[in-house]
Write a protein that holds these residues in place. Structure first.
Motif, PDB file in Angstrom:
ATOM      1  N   VAL A  41     -38.787  12.204  52.013  1.00  0.00           N
ATOM      2  CA  VAL A  41     -37.464  11.609  52.131  1.00  0.00           C
ATOM      3  C   VAL A  41     -37.638  10.158  52.560  1.00  0.00           C
ATOM      4  CG1 VAL A  41     -35.205  11.698  53.234  1.00  0.00           C
ATOM      5  CG2 VAL A  41     -36.411  13.818  52.690  1.00  0.00           C
ATOM      6  N   LEU A  42     -37.001   9.264  51.803  1.00  0.00           N
ATOM      7  CA  LEU A  42     -37.119   7.829  52.002  1.00  0.00           C
ATOM      8  C   LEU A  42     -35.768   7.251  52.385  1.00  0.00           C
ATOM      9  CD1 LEU A  42     -39.086   7.224  48.702  1.00  0.00           C
ATOM     10  CD2 LEU A  42     -40.095   7.221  50.988  1.00  0.00           C
ATOM     11  N   SER A  43     -35.763   6.294  53.277  1.00  0.00           N
ATOM     12  CA  SER A  43     -34.512   5.680  53.711  1.00  0.00           C
ATOM     13  C   SER A  43     -34.201   4.440  52.880  1.00  0.00           C
ATOM     14  CB  SER A  43     -34.599   5.284  55.186  1.00  0.00           C
ATOM     15  OG  SER A  43     -33.444   4.538  55.556  1.00  0.00           O
ATOM     16  N   ASP A  44     -32.942   4.326  52.471  1.00  0.00           N
ATOM     17  CA  ASP A  44     -32.443   3.104  51.847  1.00  0.00           C
ATOM     18  C   ASP A  44     -31.586   2.314  52.836  1.00  0.00           C
ATOM     19  OD1 ASP A  44     -32.300   1.391  49.558  1.00  0.00           O
ATOM     20  OD2 ASP A  44     -30.239   2.058  49.201  1.00  0.00           O
ATOM     21  N   GLY A  45     -31.702   2.654  54.125  1.00  0.00           N
ATOM     22  CA  GLY A  45     -30.856   2.036  55.135  1.00  0.00           C
ATOM     23  C   GLY A  45     -29.592   2.856  55.315  1.00  0.00           C
ATOM     24  N   GLY A  46     -28.454   2.214  55.333  1.00  0.00           N
ATOM     25  CA  GLY A  46     -27.196   2.939  55.523  1.00  0.00           C
ATOM     26  C   GLY A  46     -26.010   2.083  55.123  1.00  0.00           C
ATOM     27  N   LEU A  47     -24.824   2.678  55.190  1.00  0.00           N
ATOM     28  CA  LEU A  47     -23.583   2.006  54.835  1.00  0.00           C
ATOM     29  C   LEU A  47     -22.679   1.903  56.058  1.00  0.00           C
ATOM     30  CD1 LEU A  47     -22.763   3.832  51.458  1.00  0.00           C
ATOM     31  CD2 LEU A  47     -24.124   1.754  51.797  1.00  0.00           C
ATOM     32  N   VAL A  48     -21.705   1.043  55.964  1.00  0.00           N
ATOM     33  CA  VAL A  48     -20.677   0.914  56.992  1.00  0.00           C
ATOM     34  C   VAL A  48     -19.327   1.007  56.293  1.00  0.00           C
ATOM     35  CG1 VAL A  48     -19.755  -0.470  58.876  1.00  0.00           C
ATOM     36  CG2 VAL A  48     -22.189  -0.633  58.290  1.00  0.00           C
ATOM     37  N   LEU A  49     -18.549   2.061  56.608  1.00  0.00           N
ATOM     38  CA  LEU A  49     -17.305   2.336  55.902  1.00  0.00           C
ATOM     39  C   LEU A  49     -16.147   2.469  56.884  1.00  0.00           C
ATOM     40  CD1 LEU A  49     -18.702   5.147  53.559  1.00  0.00           C
ATOM     41  CD2 LEU A  49     -18.750   2.677  53.193  1.00  0.00           C
ATOM     42  N   PRO A  50     -15.120   1.660  56.767  1.00  0.00           N
ATOM     43  CA  PRO A  50     -13.948   1.808  57.632  1.00  0.00           C
ATOM     44  C   PRO A  50     -13.322   3.189  57.469  1.00  0.00           C
ATOM     45  CG  PRO A  50     -13.900  -0.286  56.475  1.00  0.00           C
ATOM     46  CD  PRO A  50     -15.009   0.521  55.853  1.00  0.00           C
ATOM     47  N   MET A  51     -12.862   3.780  58.567  1.00  0.00           N
ATOM     48  CA  MET A  51     -12.337   5.135  58.538  1.00  0.00           C
ATOM     49  C   MET A  51     -11.082   5.247  57.666  1.00  0.00           C
ATOM     50  SD  MET A  51     -13.170   8.153  59.589  1.00  0.00           S
ATOM     51  CE  MET A  51     -14.198   7.955  61.052  1.00  0.00           C
ATOM     52  N   ARG A  82     -20.848   5.492  59.598  1.00  0.00           N
ATOM     53  CA  ARG A  82     -22.051   4.741  59.256  1.00  0.00           C
ATOM     54  C   ARG A  82     -23.080   5.696  58.662  1.00  0.00           C
ATOM     55  NH1 ARG A  82     -22.587   0.815  64.621  1.00  0.00           N
ATOM     56  NH2 ARG A  82     -20.602  -0.269  64.312  1.00  0.00           N
ATOM     57  N   PRO A  83     -22.869   6.113  57.430  1.00  0.00           N
ATOM     58  CA  PRO A  83     -23.770   7.116  56.847  1.00  0.00           C
ATOM     59  C   PRO A  83     -25.132   6.547  56.477  1.00  0.00           C
ATOM     60  CG  PRO A  83     -22.160   6.374  55.233  1.00  0.00           C
ATOM     61  CD  PRO A  83     -21.767   5.763  56.531  1.00  0.00           C
ATOM     62  N   ASP A  84     -26.163   7.337  56.764  1.00  0.00           N
ATOM     63  CA  ASP A  84     -27.495   7.014  56.283  1.00  0.00           C
ATOM     64  C   ASP A  84     -27.542   7.203  54.773  1.00  0.00           C
ATOM     65  OD1 ASP A  84     -28.371   6.532  58.856  1.00  0.00           O
ATOM     66  OD2 ASP A  84     -29.154   8.558  59.142  1.00  0.00           O
ATOM     67  N   CYS A  85     -28.552   6.619  54.151  1.00  0.00           N
ATOM     68  CA  CYS A  85     -28.797   6.797  52.717  1.00  0.00           C
ATOM     69  C   CYS A  85     -30.224   7.314  52.558  1.00  0.00           C
ATOM     70  CB  CYS A  85     -28.615   5.482  51.964  1.00  0.00           C
ATOM     71  SG  CYS A  85     -26.936   4.819  52.000  1.00  0.00           S
ATOM     72  N   ASP A  98     -25.338  -5.191  53.037  1.00  0.00           N
ATOM     73  CA  ASP A  98     -26.523  -5.743  53.700  1.00  0.00           C
ATOM     74  C   ASP A  98     -27.321  -4.690  54.452  1.00  0.00           C
ATOM     75  OD1 ASP A  98     -25.871  -8.234  52.747  1.00  0.00           O
ATOM     76  OD2 ASP A  98     -24.946  -8.918  54.619  1.00  0.00           O
ATOM     77  N   THR A  99     -26.665  -3.627  54.886  1.00  0.00           N
ATOM     78  CA  THR A  99     -27.348  -2.590  55.655  1.00  0.00           C
ATOM     79  C   THR A  99     -28.102  -1.602  54.778  1.00  0.00           C
ATOM     80  OG1 THR A  99     -25.253  -1.395  55.688  1.00  0.00           O
ATOM     81  CG2 THR A  99     -25.794  -2.711  57.628  1.00  0.00           C
ATOM     82  N   ALA A 100     -27.912  -1.697  53.460  1.00  0.00           N
ATOM     83  CA  ALA A 100     -28.596  -0.819  52.509  1.00  0.00           C
ATOM     84  C   ALA A 100     -29.603  -1.633  51.699  1.00  0.00           C
ATOM     85  CB  ALA A 100     -27.578  -0.132  51.611  1.00  0.00           C
ATOM     86  N   GLY A 101     -30.181  -0.983  50.673  1.00  0.00           N
ATOM     87  CA  GLY A 101     -31.145  -1.674  49.827  1.00  0.00           C
ATOM     88  C   GLY A 101     -32.549  -1.716  50.385  1.00  0.00           C
ATOM     89  N   LYS A 102     -32.881  -0.776  51.277  1.00  0.00           N
ATOM     90  CA  LYS A 102     -34.185  -0.769  51.942  1.00  0.00           C
ATOM     91  C   LYS A 102     -35.227   0.090  51.223  1.00  0.00           C
ATOM     92  CE  LYS A 102     -31.825  -2.914  55.125  1.00  0.00           C
ATOM     93  NZ  LYS A 102     -31.800  -4.397  55.133  1.00  0.00           N
ATOM     94  N   LEU A 103     -34.865   0.671  50.072  1.00  0.00           N
ATOM     95  CA  LEU A 103     -35.776   1.603  49.410  1.00  0.00           C
ATOM     96  C   LEU A 103     -37.123   0.977  49.047  1.00  0.00           C
ATOM     97  CD1 LEU A 103     -36.385   4.360  48.164  1.00  0.00           C
ATOM     98  CD2 LEU A 103     -35.258   3.583  46.062  1.00  0.00           C
TER      99      LEU A 103
END
Length: 326
Positions: A62-72, A99-102, A126-131
């Motif tokens: 399992v690899l992390s792509d970072g995460g997202l930030v989503l207003p409720m 703030r879900p992980d990817c 900006d918080t994603a794209g770490k793959l």
């Protein structure tokens, strides 16, 4: 091109290769270089260190792509704020955003290196794209990937097929996408009938689809797209969303976004998710999946569950709970 049935298996039947289960706009809110959950980061990458799991004689990473930030108010647009607070506050979770992980799943089997989804790439949040950094940390060259299997075509799952210069990140990979998903995003009417907030999703999907079109294999839900990998129809989040059942060892279901939050999706699966294309169908799919996964004791890896997203579904009173095992 692979085809198959998308019928929901009867409860009590084992998962088999032929038995299958029947956004609002995302605002980029930068959080700097730390992961959304505050977990330890791989050195200088902004992504969590790879997590490994054995499935018989097959290895899953399992690899992390970072995460997202989503207003409720985008994530749960139909749910009153007091109900959200009553659910999340006891878990110590914020009630104004999620703030879900990817989490991306990589399978090595023989001469195949199979990656499920491609991450967000550099142009979404900006918080994603770490793959790419996570692949490097795992010792995987993107050119090694032989197969890319897409659960659906939302930005955080598809846009990572291209880099900053619109060059392919996985140049040697055959790309697998459900026929219903491919047809929906490519249909001329989609851009004019989708909400204005999601029109960028359509443009972005078409751009990436054009880039991989000569390497795409389309399939129908129920197909065994690769040896031991079955596409499971799980529509609602998008018109053609699929999960992937890996028939190795004790089995593992790659659930994509059919189950998207470790508390909300399990304790209130009927709540309408703003990221679902069809909120009623998305809720019905979650209920069916949770019921089957509980009954069959099938392990899952969730794209947006807390990293690494590996665990089991258990009953908790009238609802469910996610029991992390990874």
């Amino acid at each position: 091109m692979a085809t198959g049935s998308s019928q929901l298996p009867k409860r009590g039947q084992n998962w088999s290769r032929r038995a299958v289960l029947g956004g609002a706009g995302l605002t980029a809110l930068g959080l700097g270089a730390t992961a959304p959950t505050g977990r330890p980061l791989a050195a200088s990458t902004g992504a969590a260190a790879p997590a490994r799991l054995a499935l018989g004689d097959t290895e899953v990473t399992v690899l992390s792509d970072g995460g997202l930030v989503l207003p409720m108010d985008l994530y749960l647009p139909d749910t009153p704020e007091p109900e959200i607070a009553a659910l999340l506050a006891p878990h110590g979770m914020p009630t104004d955003m999620v703030r879900p992980d990817c989490n991306l799943t990589l399978l090595r089997s023989g001469d195949r290196v199979v990656l499920f989804d491609a991450g967000a790439g550099p142009l979404f949040q900006d918080t994603a794209g770490k793959l790419p950094a996570s692949l490097a940390a795992a010792g995987v060259d993107p050119a090694e990937v032989t197969d890319l299997c897409f659960t659906h075509a939302h930005p955080d799952h598809l846009w990572g097929v291209l880099d900053d210069f619109d060059e392919p990140v996985f140049p040697n990979a055959r790309c697998w996408m459900g026929r219903a998903e491919w047809d929906y995003w490519r249909a001329p009417a989609t851009l004019t009938t989708i909400s204005e907030a999601r029109q960028s999703f359509v443009v972005g999907a078409r751009n990436r689809m054009a880039a991989i079109e000569d390497r795409v294999e389309l399939f129908d839900a129920g197909a065994e797209i690769l040896p031991g990998i079955e596409a499971v129809g799980s529509f609602g989040h998008t018109p053609g969303h699929v999960c992937f059942m890996i028939h190795r060892g004790d089995g593992l279901l790659v659930v994509g976004d059919a189950i998207g939050n470790a508390v909300i999706s399990f304790e209130r699966p009927d709540w309408h998710a703003g990221s679902d294309h069809d909120v009623e169908q998305g809720a019905a799919t979650r209920r069916r999946l949770l019921d089957r996964l509980t009954a069959d004791r099938t392990r899952i890896v969730g794209f947006h569950l807390p990293y690494p997203g590996i665990g089991m579904v258990e009953r908790s009173g009238a609802h469910y709970r996610f029991a992390a095992t990874g």
